[in-house]
Design a protein around this motif. Structure first.
Motif, PDB file in Angstrom:
ATOM      1  N   ILE A 130       0.742  -1.269   0.052  1.00 46.82           N
ATOM      2  CA  ILE A 130      -0.028   0.011   0.034  1.00 46.82           C
ATOM      3  C   ILE A 130       0.742   1.259  -0.010  1.00 46.82           C
ATOM      4  CG2 ILE A 130      -1.521   1.389   1.298  1.00 46.82           C
ATOM      5  CD1 ILE A 130      -2.823  -1.464   2.373  1.00 46.82           C
ATOM      6  N   LYS A 131       1.843   1.223   0.737  1.00 43.82           N
ATOM      7  CA  LYS A 131       2.794   2.518   1.024  1.00 43.82           C
ATOM      8  C   LYS A 131       4.137   2.316  -0.122  1.00 43.82           C
ATOM      9  CE  LYS A 131       0.752   4.207   5.181  1.00 43.82           C
ATOM     10  NZ  LYS A 131      -0.123   3.360   5.987  1.00 43.82           N
ATOM     11  N   LYS A 132       4.042   1.536  -0.918  1.00 42.13           N
ATOM     12  CA  LYS A 132       5.183   1.420  -1.741  1.00 42.13           C
ATOM     13  C   LYS A 132       5.654   2.803  -2.431  1.00 42.13           C
ATOM     14  CE  LYS A 132       7.723  -2.036  -4.655  1.00 42.13           C
ATOM     15  NZ  LYS A 132       8.062  -2.983  -3.750  1.00 42.13           N
ATOM     16  N   GLU A 133       4.697   3.267  -2.979  1.00 41.64           N
ATOM     17  CA  GLU A 133       5.121   4.542  -3.808  1.00 41.64           C
ATOM     18  C   GLU A 133       5.602   5.770  -2.876  1.00 41.64           C
ATOM     19  OE1 GLU A 133       3.073   7.414  -7.447  1.00 41.64           O
ATOM     20  OE2 GLU A 133       1.954   5.838  -6.424  1.00 41.64           O
ATOM     21  N   GLN A 134       4.964   5.941  -1.665  1.00 40.37           N
ATOM     22  CA  GLN A 134       5.304   6.791  -0.764  1.00 40.37           C
ATOM     23  C   GLN A 134       6.782   6.480  -0.200  1.00 40.37           C
ATOM     24  OE1 GLN A 134       2.301   5.442  -0.618  1.00 40.37           O
ATOM     25  NE2 GLN A 134       0.882   6.489   0.660  1.00 40.37           N
ATOM     26  N   ALA A 135       7.168   5.276   0.139  1.00 42.04           N
ATOM     27  CA  ALA A 135       8.355   4.900   0.234  1.00 42.04           C
ATOM     28  C   ALA A 135       9.412   5.145  -0.967  1.00 42.04           C
ATOM     29  CB  ALA A 135       8.540   3.185   0.866  1.00 42.04           C
ATOM     30  N   GLU A 136       9.193   4.921  -2.102  1.00 43.91           N
ATOM     31  CA  GLU A 136      10.165   5.224  -3.178  1.00 43.91           C
ATOM     32  C   GLU A 136      10.270   6.782  -3.125  1.00 43.91           C
ATOM     33  OE1 GLU A 136       8.703   1.209  -6.149  1.00 43.91           O
ATOM     34  OE2 GLU A 136       7.712   3.176  -6.244  1.00 43.91           O
TER      35      GLU A 136
END
Length: 143
Positions: free
Chosen positions: A97-103
């Motif tokens: 779910i938060k992969k894009e935020q982490a990237e």
């Protein structure tokens, strides 16, 4: 941490965690206003076991929030900047779910770590990353 533990922690971050770029305002020693962007990651839970485990593994701080009558009290684990970079890189393969935020947060911090500072252009790039993460973190229905 083992792969299984990292996958578990990533699931907790997906559900109970947060990844953001915050802006701190300050006054320089010459009296001029300034702004500093800082990457932050964390987890808020009513049980202190996971926040304490994360502090032990990655550092950071734990704060206790007394939430009154309607909500349970909460333990928040927060980590910033370079330490947050290590943490997010460790759990990135397991985030959903938060992969894009982490990237975006990793890109933000890596550009700071490398020491890339191209003046106004770099400041605009960092602000765009910050705004994109804020948009991804927004609650409620999207238009």
């Amino acid at each position: 941490m083992t792969d299984l533990e990292l996958a578990y922690i990533a699931g907790i971050v997906d559900g109970e965690g947060y990844i953001s770029i915050i802006t701190n305002s300050y006054i320089t020693r010459y009296g001029n206003p300034g702004k500093q962007r800082i990457m932050r990651a964390g987890v808020g839970m009513t049980n202190p076991v996971i926040p304490m485990m994360l502090r032990e593994a990655y550092g950071g701080t734990i704060s206790f929030r007394k939430n009154g009558e309607l909500w349970k009290d909460r333990y928040d684990w927060n980590i910033y900047s370079k330490k947050a970079l290590v943490f997010l890189k460790d759990i990135l393969p397991y985030l959903i779910i938060k992969k894009e935020q982490a990237e975006l947060a990793i890109q933000f911090q890596e550009s700071k770590v490398v020491g890339v500072h191209l003046g106004l252009y770099e400041d605009i790039v960092q602000e765009v990353r910050q705004l994109k993460i804020q948009e991804l973190n927004k609650r409620g229905k999207t238009a």
